[in-house]
Write a protein that holds these residues in place. Structure first.
Motif, PDB file in Angstrom:
ATOM      1  N   SER A  80     -24.815  35.539 -48.002  1.00  0.00           N
ATOM      2  CA  SER A  80     -23.475  34.975 -48.200  1.00  0.00           C
ATOM      3  C   SER A  80     -23.085  34.316 -46.882  1.00  0.00           C
ATOM      4  O   SER A  80     -22.622  34.996 -45.963  1.00  0.00           O
ATOM      5  CB  SER A  80     -22.493  36.075 -48.590  1.00  0.00           C
ATOM      6  N   ALA A  81     -23.303  33.017 -46.803  1.00  0.00           N
ATOM      7  CA  ALA A  81     -23.158  32.326 -45.522  1.00  0.00           C
ATOM      8  C   ALA A  81     -21.750  32.465 -44.951  1.00  0.00           C
ATOM      9  O   ALA A  81     -20.752  32.400 -45.682  1.00  0.00           O
ATOM     10  CB  ALA A  81     -23.518  30.853 -45.694  1.00  0.00           C
ATOM     11  N   SER A  82     -21.704  32.628 -43.643  1.00  0.00           N
ATOM     12  CA  SER A  82     -20.419  32.685 -42.952  1.00  0.00           C
ATOM     13  C   SER A  82     -20.441  31.701 -41.789  1.00  0.00           C
ATOM     14  O   SER A  82     -21.507  31.285 -41.326  1.00  0.00           O
ATOM     15  CB  SER A  82     -20.131  34.105 -42.454  1.00  0.00           C
ATOM     16  N   THR A  83     -19.262  31.343 -41.318  1.00  0.00           N
ATOM     17  CA  THR A  83     -19.181  30.321 -40.264  1.00  0.00           C
ATOM     18  C   THR A  83     -19.880  30.777 -38.987  1.00  0.00           C
ATOM     19  O   THR A  83     -20.383  29.950 -38.223  1.00  0.00           O
ATOM     20  CB  THR A  83     -17.720  29.956 -39.963  1.00  0.00           C
ATOM     21  N   ASN A  84     -19.951  32.076 -38.744  1.00  0.00           N
ATOM     22  CA  ASN A  84     -20.622  32.531 -37.519  1.00  0.00           C
ATOM     23  C   ASN A  84     -22.146  32.482 -37.632  1.00  0.00           C
ATOM     24  O   ASN A  84     -22.855  32.858 -36.689  1.00  0.00           O
ATOM     25  CB  ASN A  84     -20.154  33.926 -37.088  1.00  0.00           C
ATOM     26  N   GLN A  85     -22.639  32.011 -38.761  1.00  0.00           N
ATOM     27  CA  GLN A  85     -24.067  31.770 -38.910  1.00  0.00           C
ATOM     28  C   GLN A  85     -24.420  30.296 -38.695  1.00  0.00           C
ATOM     29  O   GLN A  85     -25.584  29.901 -38.850  1.00  0.00           O
ATOM     30  CB  GLN A  85     -24.556  32.244 -40.277  1.00  0.00           C
ATOM     31  N   THR A  86     -23.451  29.505 -38.321  1.00  0.00           N
ATOM     32  CA  THR A  86     -23.715  28.132 -37.903  1.00  0.00           C
ATOM     33  C   THR A  86     -24.559  28.182 -36.644  1.00  0.00           C
ATOM     34  O   THR A  86     -24.164  28.774 -35.639  1.00  0.00           O
ATOM     35  CB  THR A  86     -22.400  27.386 -37.638  1.00  0.00           C
ATOM     36  N   SER A  87     -25.741  27.565 -36.693  1.00  0.00           N
ATOM     37  CA  SER A  87     -26.682  27.708 -35.584  1.00  0.00           C
ATOM     38  C   SER A  87     -27.909  26.843 -35.829  1.00  0.00           C
ATOM     39  O   SER A  87     -28.066  26.221 -36.878  1.00  0.00           O
ATOM     40  CB  SER A  87     -27.108  29.171 -35.441  1.00  0.00           C
ATOM     41  N   MET A  88     -28.810  26.834 -34.833  1.00  0.00           N
ATOM     42  CA  MET A  88     -30.142  26.263 -34.978  1.00  0.00           C
ATOM     43  C   MET A  88     -31.091  27.401 -35.321  1.00  0.00           C
ATOM     44  O   MET A  88     -31.119  28.417 -34.615  1.00  0.00           O
ATOM     45  CB  MET A  88     -30.586  25.589 -33.681  1.00  0.00           C
ATOM     46  N   TYR A  89     -31.883  27.213 -36.380  1.00  0.00           N
ATOM     47  CA  TYR A  89     -32.830  28.235 -36.809  1.00  0.00           C
ATOM     48  C   TYR A  89     -34.252  27.716 -36.591  1.00  0.00           C
ATOM     49  O   TYR A  89     -34.600  26.612 -37.018  1.00  0.00           O
ATOM     50  CB  TYR A  89     -32.618  28.590 -38.276  1.00  0.00           C
ATOM     51  N   LEU A  90     -35.049  28.514 -35.919  1.00  0.00           N
ATOM     52  CA  LEU A  90     -36.420  28.135 -35.584  1.00  0.00           C
ATOM     53  C   LEU A  90     -37.400  29.102 -36.210  1.00  0.00           C
ATOM     54  O   LEU A  90     -37.273  30.310 -36.053  1.00  0.00           O
ATOM     55  CB  LEU A  90     -36.610  28.116 -34.069  1.00  0.00           C
ATOM     56  N   CYS A  91     -38.385  28.547 -36.887  1.00  0.00           N
ATOM     57  CA  CYS A  91     -39.482  29.331 -37.448  1.00  0.00           C
ATOM     58  C   CYS A  91     -40.692  29.188 -36.533  1.00  0.00           C
ATOM     59  O   CYS A  91     -40.897  28.116 -35.925  1.00  0.00           O
ATOM     60  CB  CYS A  91     -39.810  28.824 -38.845  1.00  0.00           C
ATOM     61  N   ALA A  92     -41.489  30.227 -36.420  1.00  0.00           N
ATOM     62  CA  ALA A  92     -42.697  30.177 -35.608  1.00  0.00           C
ATOM     63  C   ALA A  92     -43.790  30.999 -36.259  1.00  0.00           C
ATOM     64  O   ALA A  92     -43.519  31.890 -37.077  1.00  0.00           O
ATOM     65  CB  ALA A  92     -42.425  30.692 -34.196  1.00  0.00           C
ATOM     66  N   SER A  93     -45.031  30.711 -35.894  1.00  0.00           N
ATOM     67  CA  SER A  93     -46.143  31.526 -36.352  1.00  0.00           C
ATOM     68  C   SER A  93     -47.118  31.731 -35.205  1.00  0.00           C
ATOM     69  O   SER A  93     -47.169  30.931 -34.262  1.00  0.00           O
ATOM     70  CB  SER A  93     -46.855  30.872 -37.539  1.00  0.00           C
TER      71      SER A  93
END
Lengths: 115, 113
Positions: A80-93
């Motif tokens: 349930s998205a919230s405004t404090n989850q506004t961000s850059m998300y990075l995936c890595a392997s």
């Protein structure tokens, strides 16, 4: 050329929506990671997975879940998205727990804005 | 617990100046050490690494030496260019946690012509 691909570069979602961020790697890596990057806070680990259907909480798992049904794909879910989850998300392997001298490969990042 | 501490930024230098970005770590055993770079609008990419004590990693004119006695892995470059403007991250894998990587907070470098 090795590749980690994130499904979106930019996303805008509304508060309360369920959000899926997808990540695919083509290197047959065992480890996959989701990080969040915020100014002044660096990279913080949300979840990681070292095998199919295996997952471990990182430093900031609250409000997130993950899914790894196939080795090459690792999904991050904002229930349930919230405004404090506004961000850059990075995936890595990376190769796996037994190959600690090898580096991680990163996707381009998804900039998520929750309004 | 395991941690990585980096010099805070932002760092602003003139072209051809000398660069040092400090990194110290706390970790179990003697892990490999990494420097990653993030250019504007991109994900992270490996800049260099060192796998054992006294190893020197190098790439694109950057160098870092694995100092076990001071638990440090400082990044240096003798003459920076405008194209080096980026955010630099020091990173350490955690052996008893499946190779999870932990990162320093990042140091933003801006090089002016």
């Amino acid at each position: 050329d090795v590749k980690v691909t994130q499904s979106s570069r930019y996303l805008v979602k509304r508060t309360g929506e369920k959000v899926f961020l997808e990540c695919v790697q083509d290197m047959d890596h065992e480890n996959m990671f989701w990080y969040r990057q915020d100014p002044g806070l660096g990279l913080r680990l949300i979840y990681f997975s070292y095998d199919v259907k295996m997952k471990e909480k990182g430093d900031i798992p609250e409000g997130y879940s993950v899914s790894r049904e196939k080795k090459e794909r690792f999904s991050l879910i904002l229930e349930s998205a919230s405004t404090n989850q506004t961000s850059m998300y990075l995936c890595a392997s990376s190769l796996g727990p037994g190959a600690l001298n090898t580096e991680a490969f990163f996707g381009q990042g998804t900039r998520l804005t929750v309004v | 617990g395991d941690s990585v501490t980096q010099m805070e930024g932002p760092v602003t230098l003139s072209e051809e100046a000398f660069l040092t970005i400090n990194c110290t770590y706390t970790a179990t055993g003697y892990p490999s050490l990494f420097w990653y770079v993030q250019y504007p609008g991109e994900g992270l990419q490996l800049l260099l690494k060192a796998t054992k004590a006294d190893d020197k990693g190098s790439n694109k004119g950057f160098e870092a030496t694995y100092r076990k006695e001071t638990t440090s892995f400082h990044l240096e470059k003798g003459s920076v260019q405008v194209s080096d403007s980026a955010v630099y991250f020091c990173a350490v894998p955690i052996y008893n946690q499946g190779g999870k990587l932990i990162f320093g907070q990042g140091t933003e470098l801006s090089v002016k012509p």
